[in-house]
Design an enzyme around this catalytic site. Structure first.
Site, PDB file in Angstrom:
ATOM      1  N   GLY A  48       0.793  -1.218   0.000  1.00 23.98           N
ATOM      2  CA  GLY A  48       0.000   0.000   0.000  1.00 23.98           C
ATOM      3  C   GLY A  48       0.827   1.270   0.000  1.00 23.98           C
ATOM      4  N   SER A  49       1.922   1.288   0.738  1.00 26.50           N
ATOM      5  CA  SER A  49       2.740   2.502   0.816  1.00 26.50           C
ATOM      6  C   SER A  49       3.349   2.848  -0.540  1.00 26.50           C
ATOM      7  CB  SER A  49       3.840   2.356   1.867  1.00 26.50           C
ATOM      8  OG  SER A  49       3.290   2.332   3.165  1.00 26.50           O
ATOM      9  N   GLN A  77      -7.463  -0.351   3.885  1.00 25.17           N
ATOM     10  CA  GLN A  77      -8.306  -0.958   4.923  1.00 25.17           C
ATOM     11  C   GLN A  77      -9.656  -1.442   4.381  1.00 25.17           C
ATOM     12  OE1 GLN A  77      -7.462  -1.641   8.071  1.00 25.17           O
ATOM     13  NE2 GLN A  77      -5.451  -0.695   7.886  1.00 25.17           N
ATOM     14  N   SER A 118      -3.426  -3.465  -0.348  1.00 22.96           N
ATOM     15  CA  SER A 118      -2.301  -4.245   0.172  1.00 22.96           C
ATOM     16  C   SER A 118      -2.766  -5.637   0.554  1.00 22.96           C
ATOM     17  CB  SER A 118      -1.712  -3.529   1.389  1.00 22.96           C
ATOM     18  OG  SER A 118      -0.603  -4.221   1.891  1.00 22.96           O
ATOM     19  N   THR A 151      11.520  -7.767 -11.344  1.00 22.26           N
ATOM     20  CA  THR A 151      10.959  -9.108 -11.507  1.00 22.26           C
ATOM     21  C   THR A 151       9.772  -9.294 -10.574  1.00 22.26           C
ATOM     22  OG1 THR A 151      13.132 -10.001 -12.099  1.00 22.26           O
ATOM     23  CG2 THR A 151      11.465 -11.580 -11.371  1.00 22.26           C
ATOM     24  N   CYS A 178       2.049   1.651  11.686  1.00 28.18           N
ATOM     25  CA  CYS A 178       3.274   2.289  11.186  1.00 28.18           C
ATOM     26  C   CYS A 178       3.838   3.303  12.171  1.00 28.18           C
ATOM     27  CB  CYS A 178       2.997   2.965   9.849  1.00 28.18           C
ATOM     28  SG  CYS A 178       2.366   1.819   8.605  1.00 28.18           S
TER      29      CYS A 178
END
Length: 393
Positions: A72-73, A180, A200, A238, A326
């Site tokens: 997600g980040s 979320q 994510s 890759t 985080c």
């Protein structure tokens, strides 16, 4: 040994057994590089295509609009920074909110250092974006609106459809951080007028280190990671084939179980909220009472310090959080709780509990009884609480 009651599913989820099973062959059997021309690599390429199709179907998107990332980040960084670079000839203004994940907020801070102007929208006491403020913030040079689908700390779901409509009425791109929300609530990118969406894998019982960015066809953002020609020349490196397979399987699983799973989570979430608010005085629920993620309950307890509460819960085998995973090492109060108007001393006493499909009513009864005992103990050691009681006798 005490039973583990895991109530921090907003931070990460347990990888589902069927997801692990689907991934395993791509470590040892179908391990070929998908960019090669021989059949071993072809097996990997087919698996990536199948996962892309599954994810696109879950969003009502086209297969070629899904781009795999490391999570997600990265997806948030890509959406903001690449849009800013690609559309700088049109303008240098971006609109977001004060309660975004730090992947958005820190990207915005970086952009401000490089000549872009950011408007951080306020939210109301429930954490809902103020639509009038959004409309007022729009300028001729606005190129992007980025508003999270649902908040990672307090669970409030935003009026995404309305925000998307406003963005498109003004010819502005609309990005949403759905890390979320994806797998927890139905999302259709056309119905919600979404141009870019971040998600994510590890938030929906998939593996860590994999995510995706949906980019609507026609959005002219460039590569964020440079190197090879992977992901249709938009994201070099890759491909993480086992991770992509796992994300595809986790998405398939989440979509198939969503209605039954979230109905159960809502019932248990509301049971937990009702018990805590009725049985623990000087407690506040953070976030909208009903327009919130099915599994999210976030409380603030007056005269309690959140870190001590978490440690004492952990001693009883209960895993919770005081906010975003985080920033869990930070002693600063949550920027989300401050944005909804809580004073520092109350924001410090917050607890986020996020459920999963394995949690039972008996588990929550155990949690509430321990919460009552622990909070009573912590308050008994607080001079502020002692003074408060004396004044209110």
């Amino acid at each position: 040994m005490k039973k583990l009651i895991y109530l921090d599913n907003a931070a990460t989820t347990k990888t589902a057994p069927e997801v692990v099973e689907a991934m395993l062959p791509y470590f040892t059997e179908h391990y070929g590089n998908p960019s090669t021309v021989y059949s071993l690599g072809g097996e990997s390429k087919k698996a990536i295509t199948a996962a892309r199709e599954t994810i696109a179907g879950a969003l009502g998107a086209q297969t070629e609009e899904i781009y795999f990332t490391a999570g997600g980040s990265e997806s948030d960084n890509w959406a903001l920074k690449a849009t800013a670079e690609a559309y700088k000839s049109k303008g240098n203004h971006i609109i977001t909110t004060k309660i975004e994940h730090h992947a958005i907020l820190h990207s915005c801070e970086w952009l401000e250092k490089h000549g872009y102007e950011i408007t951080y929208l306020p939210v109301d006491e429930n954490g809902v974006v103020k639509i009038d403020e959004l409309k007022k913030a729009i300028r001729p040079e606005t190129i992007l609106i980025s508003v999270m689908f649902a908040n990672n700390e307090i669970g409030t779901i935003q009026p995404i459809r309305e925000i998307g409509e406003i963005a498109h009425e003004h010819g502005i791109l609309f990005h949403t951080d759905a890390v979320q929300a994806f797998g927890q609530v139905p999302i259709n990118v056309d119905e919600y007028h979404i141009d870019m969406l971040s998600a994510s894998g590890h938030k929906l019982n998939g593996p860590k280190g994999i995510g995706f960015l949906y980019i609507r066809k026609g959005v002219k953002i460039r590569s964020f990671v440079h190197g090879g020609a992977q992901e249709r020349k938009r994201r070099a490196g890759t491909e993480n084939v086992p991770g992509i397979v796992g994300l595809g399987k986790a998405t398939e699983r989440a979509m198939a179980t969503m209605k039954e799973r979230t109905d159960k989570e809502i019932e248990l979430r509301d049971y937990l909220i009702d018990r805590v608010l009725k049985e623990i005085p000087y407690t506040r629920l953070n976030g909208h009472r009903t327009t919130r993620l099915p599994n999210n309950a976030n409380f603030s307890f007056q005269f309690v310090e959140g870190e001590s509460l978490l440690i004492m819960l952990d001693m009883e085998g209960i895993c919770g959080s005081s906010g975003s995973a985080c920033t869990s090492g930070s002693l600063d109060p949550s920027h989300v709780l401050l944005a909804i108007g809580l004073p520092h001393e109350i924001a410090h006493g917050s607890l986020r509990l996020t459920l999963n499909e394995e949690i039972t009513k008996e588990d929550l009864d155990f949690v509430v009884e321990n919460l009552k005992r622990i909070i009573d103990r912590l308050r008994s050691m607080s001079p502020l609480y002692e003074d408060f009681v004396k004044k209110n006798k």
